[in-house]
Write a protein that holds these residues in place. Structure first.
Motif, short mmCIF file in Angstrom:
data_model
loop_
_atom_site.label_atom_id
_atom_site.label_comp_id
_atom_site.label_asym_id
_atom_site.label_seq_id
_atom_site.Cartn_x
_atom_site.Cartn_y
_atom_site.Cartn_z
N SER A 69 0.84 -1.20 0.00
CA SER A 69 0.00 0.00 0.00
C SER A 69 0.87 1.25 0.00
N VAL A 70 0.49 2.22 -0.80
CA VAL A 70 1.31 3.42 -0.96
C VAL A 70 1.55 4.11 0.38
N GLY A 71 2.82 4.41 0.65
CA GLY A 71 3.18 5.14 1.87
C GLY A 71 3.21 4.31 3.13
N VAL A 72 2.96 3.02 3.04
CA VAL A 72 2.92 2.21 4.25
C VAL A 72 4.35 1.97 4.77
N ALA A 73 4.51 2.01 6.07
CA ALA A 73 5.81 1.77 6.70
C ALA A 73 5.58 1.53 8.18
N ARG A 74 6.59 1.02 8.83
CA ARG A 74 6.51 0.88 10.28
C ARG A 74 6.84 2.24 10.89
N GLN A 75 5.86 2.85 11.51
CA GLN A 75 6.00 4.20 12.06
C GLN A 75 4.97 4.36 13.17
N TYR A 76 5.03 5.52 13.84
CA TYR A 76 4.07 5.70 14.93
C TYR A 76 2.66 5.76 14.36
N CYS A 77 1.77 4.97 14.95
CA CYS A 77 0.38 4.89 14.51
C CYS A 77 -0.51 5.43 15.64
N GLY A 78 -1.06 6.61 15.45
CA GLY A 78 -1.90 7.20 16.48
C GLY A 78 -3.14 6.38 16.77
N THR A 79 -3.66 5.70 15.77
CA THR A 79 -4.85 4.87 15.96
C THR A 79 -4.60 3.76 16.97
N LEU A 80 -3.39 3.19 16.93
CA LEU A 80 -3.04 2.10 17.83
C LEU A 80 -2.25 2.56 19.05
N GLY A 81 -1.72 3.78 19.00
CA GLY A 81 -0.94 4.30 20.12
C GLY A 81 0.44 3.70 20.24
N LYS A 82 0.98 3.23 19.14
CA LYS A 82 2.32 2.63 19.17
C LYS A 82 2.86 2.56 17.74
N ARG A 83 4.13 2.17 17.59
CA ARG A 83 4.69 1.96 16.26
C ARG A 83 4.06 0.72 15.64
N ALA A 84 3.67 0.86 14.38
CA ALA A 84 3.02 -0.25 13.70
C ALA A 84 3.09 -0.01 12.20
N PRO A 102 -13.12 18.36 6.91
CA PRO A 102 -11.78 18.46 6.33
C PRO A 102 -11.81 19.23 5.02
N LEU A 103 -10.78 20.03 4.79
CA LEU A 103 -10.66 20.82 3.57
C LEU A 103 -9.61 20.26 2.62
N GLU A 104 -8.53 19.72 3.16
CA GLU A 104 -7.44 19.22 2.33
C GLU A 104 -6.73 18.05 3.01
N TRP A 105 -6.10 17.22 2.16
CA TRP A 105 -5.38 16.04 2.62
C TRP A 105 -4.06 15.91 1.87
N GLU A 106 -3.10 15.28 2.51
CA GLU A 106 -1.89 14.83 1.81
C GLU A 106 -1.38 13.58 2.50
N LEU A 107 -0.93 12.63 1.71
CA LEU A 107 -0.39 11.38 2.23
C LEU A 107 1.09 11.55 2.51
N PHE A 108 1.49 11.16 3.71
CA PHE A 108 2.90 11.23 4.11
C PHE A 108 3.65 10.07 3.47
N LEU A 109 4.76 10.38 2.77
CA LEU A 109 5.56 9.35 2.12
C LEU A 109 6.84 9.15 2.93
N PRO A 110 6.97 8.02 3.63
CA PRO A 110 8.15 7.79 4.47
C PRO A 110 9.43 7.77 3.64
N GLU A 111 10.53 7.98 4.32
CA GLU A 111 11.83 8.09 3.65
C GLU A 111 12.18 6.83 2.86
N GLU A 112 11.76 5.68 3.35
CA GLU A 112 12.11 4.44 2.66
C GLU A 112 11.45 4.32 1.29
N TRP A 113 10.43 5.14 1.05
CA TRP A 113 9.77 5.14 -0.26
C TRP A 113 10.45 6.08 -1.26
N ALA A 114 11.25 7.01 -0.76
CA ALA A 114 11.75 8.09 -1.61
C ALA A 114 12.53 7.59 -2.82
#
Length: 369
Positions: A69-84, A102-114
């Protein structure tokens, strides 16, 4: 907006009498329609209807399995309250105490995707999209909205954004006002502190002006003598919400604050050493021994404290947005993997939430597209 727990493509198509899963899949994931003009129209329409007092900046996470999935990585997940394993998106919401969207969105692209060309190609990440911090994504979203001609109200964010002095300064440079949660460990000096100019020793460049007393954490500015007052900010489910608040003027003194002050003065040699005054809002409920919340704002200390409190606390509205977007409209139910599909999905979910918001504001009115 129909009943049903899952709002991904297959179950939605199955709930419609003429549902065509293949057509819906094509429309969301592969169709070349541009989501930005759609979100632009939503932002214009909702800003007109809501007349927002604040824009709230935040980010939201989407737990995921696998790595495709685009932009997926192991990072802090606020939904789960931990890295996931998850995706993270940055959003800007228009809000008052009675409505938000909401007015605008952008997907965060982790460094490993760059630099992973194979992964980027499979997920359809456009050329020119790389790893950018969430702070820069947020600033870009507000720039985009302002560039559409929307009036920028007071900007609100949690400490994830507010603790960045450079982010606050970037907002100030654009002429925007903010009320942002900050870390009580951030350092500052008292409003009355004045720098002095050390005598020139005759060797090298002149010494910069400096303060005699060291900077100290924001928490240290709250003493037994600090004057708190009771402030009510909105009606809650159990009555009027109230707490005690105080306003203190401080001079933020971290390295970023000093460096920016020098730059704004025209360089190191021209800086007079004076750090700008900022307003600190502090909450300490009656039944606590120490403060429970700190907010920094570039609004003057003479701003009515009731307004500062209301804006600081208005961030609660986006929790309503996320609850409706996720649980009612399927924001986190997207099962596609592409950049285009993700942006199409969040745009359609935003349109649905905007429609519901407009109906709540005026149930009898016709809601134009």
């Amino acid at each position: 907006m129909l009943d049903g727990r899952r709002k991904s493509i297959q179950p939605m198509a199955e709930r419609l009498p003429d549902g065509n899963m293949q057509a819906l899949q094509q429309f969301v994931n592969q169709s070349p329609w541009d989501p930005l003009p759609v979100r632009r129209r939503i932002a214009e329409r909702l800003s007109e209807a809501i007349a927002p007092e604040v824009w709230v900046i935040d980010d939201v996470s989407f737990p995921k399995c696998g790595t495709a999935s685009v932009g997926v990585a192991r990072q802090y997940c606020g939904t789960l309250g931990k890295r996931a394993n998850c995706q993270v998106a940055v959003s800007v919401h228009a809000a008052t105490d009675t409505a938000s969207c909401p007015l605008e969105w952008e997907l965060f692209l982790p460094e490993e995707w760059a630099d992973d060309e194979g992964r980027r190609r499979r997920a359809g990440v456009p050329d020119g999209i790389g790893h950018v911090s969430k702070l820069h994504l947020a600033l870009g979203l507000v720039d985009r909205l302002a560039g559409q001609g929307l009036a920028v109200p007071v900007i609100v964010a949690d400490a994830g954004y507010g603790r960045s002095v450079s982010f606050r300064l970037a907002l100030e440079e654009r002429g925007w006002s903010y009320v942002m949660a900050v870390d009580p460990k951030e350092i500052a000096r008292p409003a009355a502190a004045e720098p002095f100019q050390p005598a020139y020793g005759g060797l090298g460049p002149p010494t910069l002006p400096r303060y005699r007393e060291p900077a100290r954490p924001l928490a240290s500015f709250i003493t037994p003598d600090t004057s708190f007052q009771q402030v009510a900010w909105r009606q809650g489910s159990k009555g009027r919400m109230t707490s005690r608040f105080a306003v203190v003027e401080v001079r933020p003194s971290g390295k970023e604050a000093c460096r920016t002050a020098q730059e704004q003065a025209g360089g190191r040699s021209r800086w007079d050493g004076v750090l700008p005054l900022r307003t600190l809002l502090v909450e300490q409920p009656e039944d606590t021994d120490e403060p429970t919340g700190y907010w920094m704002t570039n609004l003057p200390a003479g701003t009515p404290i009731a307004d500062l409190v209301r804006w600081a606390k208005m961030r609660w509205r986006i929790e309503h947005d996320y609850r409706e977007l996720k649980h009612g409209l399927g924001l986190d139910h997207f099962e596609g993997r592409t950049w285009r599909g993700w942006h199409h999905h969040v745009t359609l979910v935003t349109a649905a939430q905007a429609f519901l918001t407009l109906r709540r504001l005026d149930p009898k009115a016709h809601t134009p597209a």
